[in-house]
Write a protein that holds these residues in place. Sequence first.
Motif, short mmCIF file in Angstrom:
data_model
loop_
_atom_site.label_atom_id
_atom_site.label_comp_id
_atom_site.label_asym_id
_atom_site.label_seq_id
_atom_site.Cartn_x
_atom_site.Cartn_y
_atom_site.Cartn_z
N ARG A 276 -6.32 17.93 76.58
CA ARG A 276 -5.71 16.78 77.25
C ARG A 276 -4.43 16.34 76.55
O ARG A 276 -3.54 15.74 77.18
N ALA A 277 -4.29 16.68 75.27
CA ALA A 277 -3.10 16.29 74.52
C ALA A 277 -1.87 17.10 74.91
O ALA A 277 -0.74 16.72 74.58
N LEU A 278 -2.05 18.23 75.60
CA LEU A 278 -0.90 19.04 76.02
C LEU A 278 -0.09 18.30 77.08
O LEU A 278 -0.67 17.70 78.00
N PRO A 279 1.23 18.33 76.98
CA PRO A 279 2.04 17.58 77.96
C PRO A 279 1.93 18.13 79.38
O PRO A 279 2.17 17.39 80.34
N GLU A 280 1.57 19.41 79.54
CA GLU A 280 1.46 19.99 80.87
C GLU A 280 0.19 19.59 81.59
O GLU A 280 0.06 19.76 82.80
N THR B 86 -2.73 17.14 83.09
CA THR B 86 -2.88 15.81 83.66
C THR B 86 -4.33 15.33 83.68
O THR B 86 -4.58 14.13 83.79
N ARG B 87 -5.26 16.26 83.57
CA ARG B 87 -6.66 15.88 83.72
C ARG B 87 -7.56 16.95 83.11
O ARG B 87 -7.33 18.14 83.30
N VAL B 88 -8.60 16.52 82.40
CA VAL B 88 -9.63 17.41 81.87
C VAL B 88 -10.98 16.76 82.14
O VAL B 88 -11.20 15.61 81.76
N ALA B 89 -11.87 17.51 82.79
CA ALA B 89 -13.19 16.95 83.14
C ALA B 89 -14.27 17.94 82.74
O ALA B 89 -14.29 19.07 83.23
N PRO B 90 -15.20 17.54 81.86
CA PRO B 90 -16.36 18.39 81.54
C PRO B 90 -17.28 18.50 82.76
O PRO B 90 -17.52 17.51 83.46
N LEU B 91 -17.79 19.71 83.01
CA LEU B 91 -18.65 19.95 84.16
C LEU B 91 -19.93 20.66 83.77
O LEU B 91 -19.93 21.51 82.85
N VAL B 92 -20.99 20.34 84.46
CA VAL B 92 -22.22 21.13 84.45
C VAL B 92 -22.41 21.65 85.87
O VAL B 92 -22.38 20.88 86.83
N ARG B 93 -22.59 22.97 86.00
CA ARG B 93 -22.69 23.57 87.33
C ARG B 93 -24.01 24.30 87.47
O ARG B 93 -24.54 24.87 86.52
N GLY B 94 -24.50 24.29 88.69
CA GLY B 94 -25.74 25.01 88.98
C GLY B 94 -25.94 25.17 90.47
O GLY B 94 -25.43 24.38 91.27
N ASN B 95 -26.66 26.22 90.83
CA ASN B 95 -26.99 26.48 92.23
C ASN B 95 -28.44 26.12 92.48
O ASN B 95 -29.34 26.58 91.75
N VAL B 96 -28.67 25.31 93.49
CA VAL B 96 -30.02 24.84 93.79
C VAL B 96 -30.26 24.95 95.29
O VAL B 96 -29.38 25.34 96.06
N LEU B 97 -31.44 24.58 95.69
CA LEU B 97 -31.79 24.52 97.10
C LEU B 97 -31.93 23.05 97.48
O LEU B 97 -32.70 22.30 96.87
N LEU C 179 -2.96 26.64 76.67
CA LEU C 179 -4.34 26.21 76.91
C LEU C 179 -5.32 27.01 76.06
O LEU C 179 -6.29 26.47 75.52
N LEU C 180 -5.06 28.30 75.93
CA LEU C 180 -5.92 29.14 75.08
C LEU C 180 -5.86 28.69 73.63
O LEU C 180 -6.88 28.63 72.94
N GLU C 181 -4.67 28.38 73.17
CA GLU C 181 -4.52 27.94 71.78
C GLU C 181 -5.22 26.60 71.55
O GLU C 181 -5.89 26.40 70.53
N ALA C 182 -5.09 25.67 72.50
CA ALA C 182 -5.72 24.36 72.36
C ALA C 182 -7.24 24.44 72.49
O ALA C 182 -7.97 23.65 71.87
N GLY C 183 -7.73 25.40 73.29
CA GLY C 183 -9.15 25.50 73.51
C GLY C 183 -9.94 26.09 72.36
O GLY C 183 -11.15 25.86 72.26
N GLY C 184 -9.29 26.84 71.50
CA GLY C 184 -10.01 27.42 70.38
C GLY C 184 -10.30 28.90 70.54
O GLY C 184 -9.98 29.50 71.58
#
Length: 427
Positions: A95-99, A101-112, A254-259
């Motif tokens: 989020r600190a990168l000037p390019e 605008t938004r970072v959102a943590p997500l949990v994803r899953g497929n269900v019925l 983004l790769l550098e900032a992500g680790g």
Amino acid sequence: MFKAHEFLIAWRYLRARRAEGGVSVMTWISLIGIALAVFALIATLAVRAGFRAEFVDTILGANAHVTVYNTVGVDAAGRTSRVIPDYESRAAAIRALPEVTRVAPLVRGNVLGQNGQLTAPVQVYGIARGDLLTLPRIADPIESQGDIATFGGAGADARVALGSELARELDLLPGDRIRILSPDGARTAFGTSPRVGTYTVGYVFTAGRYDIDRARLYMPLAEAQSFFNRDGVVDELEVMVRDPEAVDETALRLLEAGGPRTLLWTWRDSAGAFLRALEIEDNVMFVILGILVLIAAMNIVSGLIMLVKNKGRDIGILRTMGLTEGAILRIFFLCGAAVGTLGTSIGLVLGVLFALNAESIFGAVMAATGGQAWDPAVRGIYTLPARLEVGDVLAAVGLSLVLSFLVTIFPARRAARMSPVEALRYE
């Protein structure tokens, strides 16, 4: 380049009646043909530009521009996993990168998903309420029911948001309860048992993209972490950047900032093949419709040849009066160019009017066909938009004028080279 008397003579020939050896039926056919070809070219380019813009907007308005994953790791139990345990610190670094605008943590899953006897596959996105409010196509959708402000809560009191097509298939409205079933449930001494959860529908949205409206359900992040056994971790980070078209240039930062364990998946990776195919189709359509413009322009040749033949005596008289070959060439060039210019102008007006009223025309076609003319399940979006691009309009008009002027040169040269003696021999 052109003198006043040349315009005067050309105009006299163009408005002459058929009985006077004036403009032939072929010339009128060429004018109508050029107008229709230019109209078709502008309308097609406008629809293609509108389709691409709408398609990309639905991608960027409800999906990540860049999705940040982890490389595969092994947990304490020896199982492979891609979860991100330090998601808060990594989200802050990105989020600190000037390019960005938004970072959102997500949990994803497929269900019925289930409501009574009705069932449907569901893609669950666990997201914080504040992050959901920053998704343009979800917070400000085409249509909505309920109130997005009710999204949140925990346990049986949690309220979720889901797409309109999914709500329609499960016959759900805001305030109804939806039951979801996941095979990856609670871990017990006897193994993993299916997990079942029941939640209240608080918000129904129409994002404008069928695959999103058909399957997506947003759940509060904490509840999704509990439901999918993701306590303290997330599956991915949803990143949006200032310039999505230049996302590849941002990827390295983004790769550098992500680790060190960071993997990226951009919106171009998911939709790039389709957009490239669409671009190729645009070029092919331009070539095909350009050939139609050429065929229509070739009719100018037939009309001018007939005009030159009918005006042979006039050409001989003009030459004996002192007009040069160049003057005769310019007179008949003006005749052909006028037809091409008028036809192009009519086609331009028709094309622009179509593009500006495409939505109304599309609605009329859908009403006449009972909604069968456009299947959003196949095409992804609900409408057929049109978008006028200055470059497309100039390309269509320029192509038509250039072809019209070029095909006019041959019959105009023939008229200029006509011998006045031969033209007046039998007069």
